[in-house]
Scaffold this active site. Structure first.
Site, PDB file in Angstrom:
ATOM      1  N   ARG A 173      10.809 -14.484  -2.464  1.00  8.04           N
ATOM      2  CA  ARG A 173      10.797 -15.852  -2.977  1.00  8.04           C
ATOM      3  C   ARG A 173      11.367 -15.909  -4.396  1.00  8.04           C
ATOM      4  NH1 ARG A 173      10.579 -20.595  -0.394  1.00  8.04           N
ATOM      5  NH2 ARG A 173       9.663 -22.277  -1.607  1.00  8.04           N
ATOM      6  N   SER A 190      12.282 -10.500 -10.877  1.00  7.05           N
ATOM      7  CA  SER A 190      11.596 -11.486 -10.036  1.00  7.05           C
ATOM      8  C   SER A 190      10.079 -11.317 -10.084  1.00  7.05           C
ATOM      9  CB  SER A 190      12.083 -11.389  -8.593  1.00  7.05           C
ATOM     10  OG  SER A 190      11.806 -10.108  -8.063  1.00  7.05           O
ATOM     11  N   HIS A 191       9.593 -10.182 -10.576  1.00  6.77           N
ATOM     12  CA  HIS A 191       8.151  -9.975 -10.697  1.00  6.77           C
ATOM     13  C   HIS A 191       7.746  -9.631 -12.123  1.00  6.77           C
ATOM     14  CE1 HIS A 191       8.848  -9.620  -6.376  1.00  6.77           C
ATOM     15  NE2 HIS A 191       7.683 -10.189  -6.284  1.00  6.77           N
ATOM     16  N   GLU A 248      13.576 -14.198  -5.739  1.00  4.67           N
ATOM     17  CA  GLU A 248      15.040 -14.119  -5.737  1.00  4.67           C
ATOM     18  C   GLU A 248      15.658 -15.492  -5.532  1.00  4.67           C
ATOM     19  OE1 GLU A 248      17.314 -11.852  -6.435  1.00  4.67           O
ATOM     20  OE2 GLU A 248      15.649 -10.578  -7.061  1.00  4.67           O
ATOM     21  N   ALA A 289       4.553  -8.087  -5.545  1.00  2.78           N
ATOM     22  CA  ALA A 289       5.319  -6.847  -5.657  1.00  2.78           C
ATOM     23  C   ALA A 289       4.337  -5.765  -5.273  1.00  2.78           C
ATOM     24  CB  ALA A 289       5.818  -6.616  -7.068  1.00  2.78           C
ATOM     25  N   PRO A 324      16.016   4.559  -0.646  1.00  6.96           N
ATOM     26  CA  PRO A 324      15.452   3.278  -1.070  1.00  6.96           C
ATOM     27  C   PRO A 324      14.730   3.435  -2.404  1.00  6.96           C
ATOM     28  CG  PRO A 324      14.899   3.718   1.236  1.00  6.96           C
ATOM     29  CD  PRO A 324      15.559   4.957   0.697  1.00  6.96           C
ATOM     30  N   THR A 373       6.516 -14.892   2.764  1.00  4.63           N
ATOM     31  CA  THR A 373       7.603 -13.913   2.672  1.00  4.63           C
ATOM     32  C   THR A 373       7.070 -12.531   3.055  1.00  4.63           C
ATOM     33  OG1 THR A 373       7.117 -13.754   0.320  1.00  4.63           O
ATOM     34  CG2 THR A 373       8.970 -15.137   0.955  1.00  4.63           C
ATOM     35  N   ARG A 378       7.188 -14.615 -14.193  1.00  6.22           N
ATOM     36  CA  ARG A 378       5.978 -15.064 -13.499  1.00  6.22           C
ATOM     37  C   ARG A 378       4.853 -15.484 -14.448  1.00  6.22           C
ATOM     38  NH1 ARG A 378       6.316 -15.570  -7.834  1.00  6.22           N
ATOM     39  NH2 ARG A 378       7.878 -14.086  -7.112  1.00  6.22           N
ATOM     40  N   ARG A 422      17.201   3.019  -7.413  1.00  8.64           N
ATOM     41  CA  ARG A 422      17.675   2.354  -8.636  1.00  8.64           C
ATOM     42  C   ARG A 422      16.595   2.302  -9.715  1.00  8.64           C
ATOM     43  NH1 ARG A 422      19.988  -3.116  -6.192  1.00  8.64           N
ATOM     44  NH2 ARG A 422      18.012  -2.808  -5.135  1.00  8.64           N
TER      45      ARG A 422
END
Lengths: 334, 334
Positions: A185, A46-47, A187, A122, A303, A159, A51, A306
């Site tokens: 956003r 998403s980033h 996503e 991000a 957190p 957001t 973009r 991943r």
């Protein structure tokens, strides 16, 4: 969704070349490309390259200054400002982060206000840089109005993501970065591209009715996470990245720049804290005991955990980039 | 629930006298009583007289120092620490807040670490004091482990509240104060007292099953608000009010001190920001435009807006105090 596997180097080169071809100077192209590459590498499509088309649109229509020369000012012992000269955020961040870290090491706490940049929100890259230097860090930014307040039905808040990082002793920093809305956003845009519904409670359509249709949410409103509590965070972030540093609020940022996910004008505030200033040399060991207890007692993960394995996998196997994303980049010409 | 109407002055006197009778010196009794009185006055029973019995238990069993003499240290231009000398938090806060405000006005941003106190975690009073002086403020504290992390089933995090305040031009500050859990601990206790179920998603029983029974949640686990996002906040707050300032994390705080809502040992971090430092004299006007737009465009209210009218009503009509609370206070003897 059809994809093409690209190596991390190919991703960086595609981003750099595209930005250079459309008006970025070398320093700006390198900083933005690095940012997008690290996003793809960490599994945050998403980033990533997704973009790029939005960035180019902003360069073409003159909203972004591809040759921006950000200016750093030290306002006091614990405060700094980078005026981004109307460019994209990554170069302004790059110029401000080391001096911010230095100030935090000297005074225990320091703040960096980034103004006059276009940001696509991000925030984990910048807080990670600080935590890799042994500092705790927090970052906030607003965005164009996409999110209804608690009890409201029309977009008002951005957001408005917030990120936090804590340095670890022998591991990558613990980092989280989360929108004050149910999802980022990007996503919603990726769900639309993939034809997948959003989770329940993600948003409202243009008439204010709950919906899971990403297209309806994009023209309606996203919702804050956790109801009024997420909305309270959104309001704080709007104030901290807006009036506090002399930058626009979400409601003033106007409609998004373009439909391609182009970044929007706005500010960002980054706070850095030196744990040894208050707690002495044992601060990081203490953090490790907290992480250890969380992992062993609850069997949950930290957190951002991943990202490490995602980076390794990307370095070894490359990254699957959506063909639609690549087609949009190709259509930009050169 | 049967109640008795008391005036604000009667509430203050009852709290002061009870604390004095059980080992608080005058300065500590006055600071704690003021804190509880302001909570009752603002309609926040969960942090009012209801907590008095717990405080007295902590005094009687020697966990709290009723004659604490908190010590203020200036660590640097932007950082302060108050060592609370093992007493309750209000006196330590009182001693630290004005110097924190002064530091923030000088350097633009400042941090106050409060250590060695017993805190019962209403944070809005301290951030309000700062915002009334024209500063933005943020506060965080941990609590004993009551809240399961996202994906976990056993208590690990505290309810870990965070508060934020922004100064207004001709009105009381905008203030929010919210637990990282779905509700504050006191709310679960008050629901139990009133025999009312909790909202869906508030907690788990001791076997890890979802429940709305306040009693089962008190012996099981509360849940973070907004799923993993609230848990991320809880983790940040644990790190900021724990390892960062050399104080305990929630998981180290051990079981709650007593079943009467007595406060627990722990730290608190309070950050103050001078909006004029970064944004000049127009910062507060800018905030007003944001609030105005939120109120008019969305027809919603501002966080904390209930407190003003609640205070007025309390001053005019008194406050309804649960008879069960009064009976518990009476049973403490003198």
């Amino acid at each position: 969704m059809q994809t093409t596997i690209m190596t991390v180097e190919e991703i960086r080169a595609l981003a750099t070349d595209t930005l250079r071809a459309h008006g970025c100077d070398e320093a700006n192209a390198a900083a933005i490309a690095e940012n997008m590459t690290q996003a793809e590498r960490a599994g945050a499509a998403s980033h990533g390259l997704f973009r790029l088309a939005g960035h180019v649109t902003n360069l073409k229509n003159g909203r972004a200054n591809g040759a921006a020369k950000p200016i750093l000012e030290k306002l006091g012992p614990a405060t700094l400002r980078v005026n981004g000269d109307g460019g994209f955020a990554p170069l302004a961040q790059k110029i401000g982060l080391d001096p911010l870290a230095e100030a935090a090491r000297e005074t225990g706490i320091a703040a960096l206000a980034i103004t006059r940049t276009m940001h696509y929100a991000a925030l984990w890259p910048e807080v990670s840089v600080l935590a890799e230097q042994g500092l705790a860090a927090m970052a906030m930014t607003s965005s164009p109005p996409f999110v209804a307040p608690a009890g409201g039905t029309k977009p008002f808040f951005g957001t408005n993501p917030m990120a936090f990082a804590w340095p670890r002793k022998d591991a990558a920093p613990m980092v989280w970065d989360q929108a004050a809305s149910v999802t980022a956003r990007g996503e919603v845009m990726l769900h639309k591209m993939a034809g997948k519904p959003m989770p329940d409670g993600s948003g409202l359509d243009a008439d204010g009715n709950p919906t899971t249709d990403p297209d309806a949410i994009l023209t309606g409103a996203q919702l804050p996470f956790g109801g009024y509590k997420g909305a309270s965070l959104a309001l704080m972030i709007d104030l901290m990245a807006g009036p506090l540093i002399g930058e626009v609020c979400s409601f003033e940022a106007g409609p998004p720049n373009n439909t391609l996910g182009g970044p929007s004008e706005g500010g960002e505030i980054i706070l850095a804290f030196d744990p040894t200033h208050f707690a002495g040399a044992g601060a990081l060991d203490h953090g490790e005991r907290l992480f250890e207890a969380l992992l062993t007692q609850e069997g949950t993960r930290l957190p951002g955990a991943r990202r490490g394995p995602a980076r390794e996998k990307s370095d070894q196997e490359g990254v699957a980039i959506a063909n639609e994303t690549l087609a949009k980049i190709q259509a930009l010409g050169s």
